[in-house]
Design an enzyme around this catalytic site. Structure first.
Site, PDB file in Angstrom:
ATOM      1  N   TRP A 127      -6.318  -2.326   0.372  1.00 10.27           N
ATOM      2  CA  TRP A 127      -5.800  -2.535  -0.982  1.00 10.27           C
ATOM      3  C   TRP A 127      -6.372  -3.861  -1.499  1.00 10.27           C
ATOM      4  O   TRP A 127      -6.235  -4.886  -0.830  1.00 10.27           O
ATOM      5  CB  TRP A 127      -4.267  -2.589  -0.900  1.00 10.27           C
ATOM      6  CG  TRP A 127      -3.575  -2.715  -2.203  1.00 10.27           C
ATOM      7  CD1 TRP A 127      -3.750  -1.956  -3.319  1.00 10.27           C
ATOM      8  CD2 TRP A 127      -2.551  -3.669  -2.526  1.00 10.27           C
ATOM      9  NE1 TRP A 127      -2.896  -2.371  -4.303  1.00 10.27           N
ATOM     10  CE2 TRP A 127      -2.154  -3.417  -3.851  1.00 10.27           C
ATOM     11  CE3 TRP A 127      -1.921  -4.701  -1.828  1.00 10.27           C
ATOM     12  CZ2 TRP A 127      -1.174  -4.156  -4.496  1.00 10.27           C
ATOM     13  CZ3 TRP A 127      -0.950  -5.432  -2.457  1.00 10.27           C
ATOM     14  CH2 TRP A 127      -0.577  -5.172  -3.777  1.00 10.27           C
ATOM     15  N   ASP A 208       1.715  -3.467   6.756  1.00  5.42           N
ATOM     16  CA  ASP A 208       2.077  -3.227   5.349  1.00  5.42           C
ATOM     17  C   ASP A 208       2.489  -1.760   5.249  1.00  5.42           C
ATOM     18  O   ASP A 208       1.656  -0.867   5.461  1.00  5.42           O
ATOM     19  CB  ASP A 208       0.864  -3.535   4.457  1.00  5.42           C
ATOM     20  CG  ASP A 208       1.172  -3.311   2.971  1.00  5.42           C
ATOM     21  OD1 ASP A 208       2.315  -2.930   2.638  1.00  5.42           O
ATOM     22  OD2 ASP A 208       0.254  -3.520   2.152  1.00  5.42           O
ATOM     23  N   ALA A 210       4.066   0.701   2.601  1.00  5.82           N
ATOM     24  CA  ALA A 210       4.464   0.834   1.189  1.00  5.82           C
ATOM     25  C   ALA A 210       4.742   2.282   0.800  1.00  5.82           C
ATOM     26  O   ALA A 210       5.180   2.533  -0.322  1.00  5.82           O
ATOM     27  CB  ALA A 210       3.373   0.252   0.292  1.00  5.82           C
ATOM     28  N   LYS A 243       7.707   2.895  -4.146  1.00  5.22           N
ATOM     29  CA  LYS A 243       7.238   4.278  -4.189  1.00  5.22           C
ATOM     30  C   LYS A 243       8.317   5.246  -3.699  1.00  5.22           C
ATOM     31  O   LYS A 243       8.634   6.215  -4.377  1.00  5.22           O
ATOM     32  CB  LYS A 243       6.002   4.472  -3.326  1.00  5.22           C
ATOM     33  CG  LYS A 243       4.796   3.595  -3.433  1.00  5.22           C
ATOM     34  CD  LYS A 243       4.407   2.820  -4.453  1.00  5.22           C
ATOM     35  CE  LYS A 243       3.140   2.314  -4.857  1.00  5.22           C
ATOM     36  NZ  LYS A 243       2.666   1.025  -4.811  1.00  5.22           N
TER      37      LYS A 243
END
Ligand code: LMR
Length: 394
Positions: A127, A208, A210, A243
């Site tokens: 990202w 991470d 997400a 999300k």
């Protein structure tokens, strides 16, 4: 003073929101920013979120400060959601943060406090905000190979060989599930091998996560994170609720730092609170309280899980439809990777010129590295995209 500022480049992902809005062709297709959309192109407020908000508005009697680390009940439910019983609760320090990005930022600041010289290793690609924040903080950064542009799967050999260059104390950023931007993920067995090299090199994992619940299911998507968490003395985990709860604009995330023992956890907790205080005093509360309300109430939780499953299965169906359509049009299986990828994104694996061609000739918007947001499709637009890909000669 302000005359000393120089121009900043626009964020390549977020810039697409405005570009798509300005597009006048009615049959335009938005596969840009990572926001879930239903078949009508709407990003809905989830049913359980609506109900939790209704209860909050009715019952909340104060808007006084919550605390520097956020509401402890939020930390409890999130530690449970992400880590399950993989590590002893007494080892986990945690603070609420403004979204997953806030958690990443605080994690990196914690690394800088604890190990100023450590190099942070990122997957290539990752990202784009990961390297951007690391550079901004003036930290050392390195990359490990990740994506095989031929197979559109993970370049596992390249990855393992690059991790042999880790030094003691280096931090390795890993995606817990649903790799962004590629959609290609390590298997559980492959991650066990990655963990082996990292343990040998005495590196520290930073996960991470997400998109928990967008890949193979809530528990399944947490398996790799839990494996990593229980394999090291120290581990950082940045989790986002944007999300899976669909509360993007509420900025709801959490940073967990797993310490060796309860003593180390105490000091770590103090440092996390200190960092929150320096950067924004206390974290946003509304989204965190919505998440806590949902996860603590069996009925709301069941409804949230059911809606998340509908979302996940919808994306899987679109992946399969796109792969099938491309198989039919090309008479080959070279796009099968789309069905094997997981999460919101797939990297198509084409050039920026081709991405621009899709935009100019078909009004199809995706990120310049050919990352597509699968949730931006619906059953009607899948054949249009497939034909455009084939017509462009990708
Ligand atoms: C994305 O990757 O599209 C999302 O995480 C949104 C963002 O902030 O970039």
């Amino acid at each position: 003073m302000l005359e000393n500022l120089s121009a900043q480049p626009a964020d390549k992902i977020l810039a697409l929101i405005a570009e798509f809005k300005a597009e006048t062709r009615p049959d335009k297709i938005d596969l840009g920013v990572g926001v879930y959309k239903d078949a009508t192109g709407n990003t809905p407020v989830m049913r359980a979120v609506k109900e939790a908000e209704r209860r909050l508005v009715a019952d909340q009697t104060s808007k006084a400060y919550t605390g520097i680390a956020g509401d402890p009940a939020f930390s409890e439910v999130m530690i449970d959601l992400v880590l399950g019983d993989s590590v002893a609760r007494a080892r986990v320090a945690a603070v609420a943060t403004p979204g997953g990005t806030g958690a990443i930022r605080q994690a990196l600041e914690l690394v800088r406090l604890a190990a100023q010289k450590a190099t942070v290793w990122l997957s290539n690609p990752t990202w784009p905000n990961h390297p951007s924040i690391i550079k901004y903080l003036g930290m050392n950064m390195a990359e490990y190979r990740y994506f095989d542009s031929e197979t559109r799967g993970v370049d596992f050999e390249g990855l393992m060989s690059d991790l042999e260059n880790l030094s003691e104390g280096d931090v390795v950023l890993l995606h817990g599930c649903c790799h962004n931007p590629t959609g290609a993920n390590l298997s559980y067995e492959q991650m066990a091998q990655v963990i082996g090299v990292m343990q040998k090199k005495r590196a520290v994992p930073f996960v991470d996560i997400a998109y928990q619940g967008f890949g193979d299911g809530l528990a399944e998507d947490a398996r790799i994170t839990r494996l990593i968490a229980r394999s090291f003395d120290n581990c950082l985990i940045a989790a986002s609720c944007s999300k899976n709860f669909g509360i993007y604009r509420e900025r709801t995330g959490i940073l967990m730092a797993i310490a060796k023992d309860a003593d180390q956890q105490g000091i770590t907790q103090q440092n996390l609170a200190f960092l929150n205080r320096q950067n924004f005093s206390s974290p946003p509360d509304h989204g965190a309280r919505v998440v806590t309300t949902i996860l603590q109430d069996p009925d709301l939780r069941a409804d949230w899980e059911a809606e998340l499953e509908e979302t996940r299965n919808g994306m899987l169906a679109l992946r399969q439809q796109l792969a099938d359509e491309l198989k039919r049009l090309t008479n080959s299986d070279r796009f099968d990777f789309l069905a094997h990828h997981r999460g919101m994104f797939s990297r198509l694996g084409t050039t920026p010129e081709m991405v621009e061609k899709l935009r100019a000739e078909h009004g199809i918007y995706m990120v310049g590295d050919s990352r597509m947001n699968i949730a931006g499709l619906n059953a009607q637009t899948v054949p249009i995209l497939a034909k455009a890909i084939v017509d462009a000669g990708i």
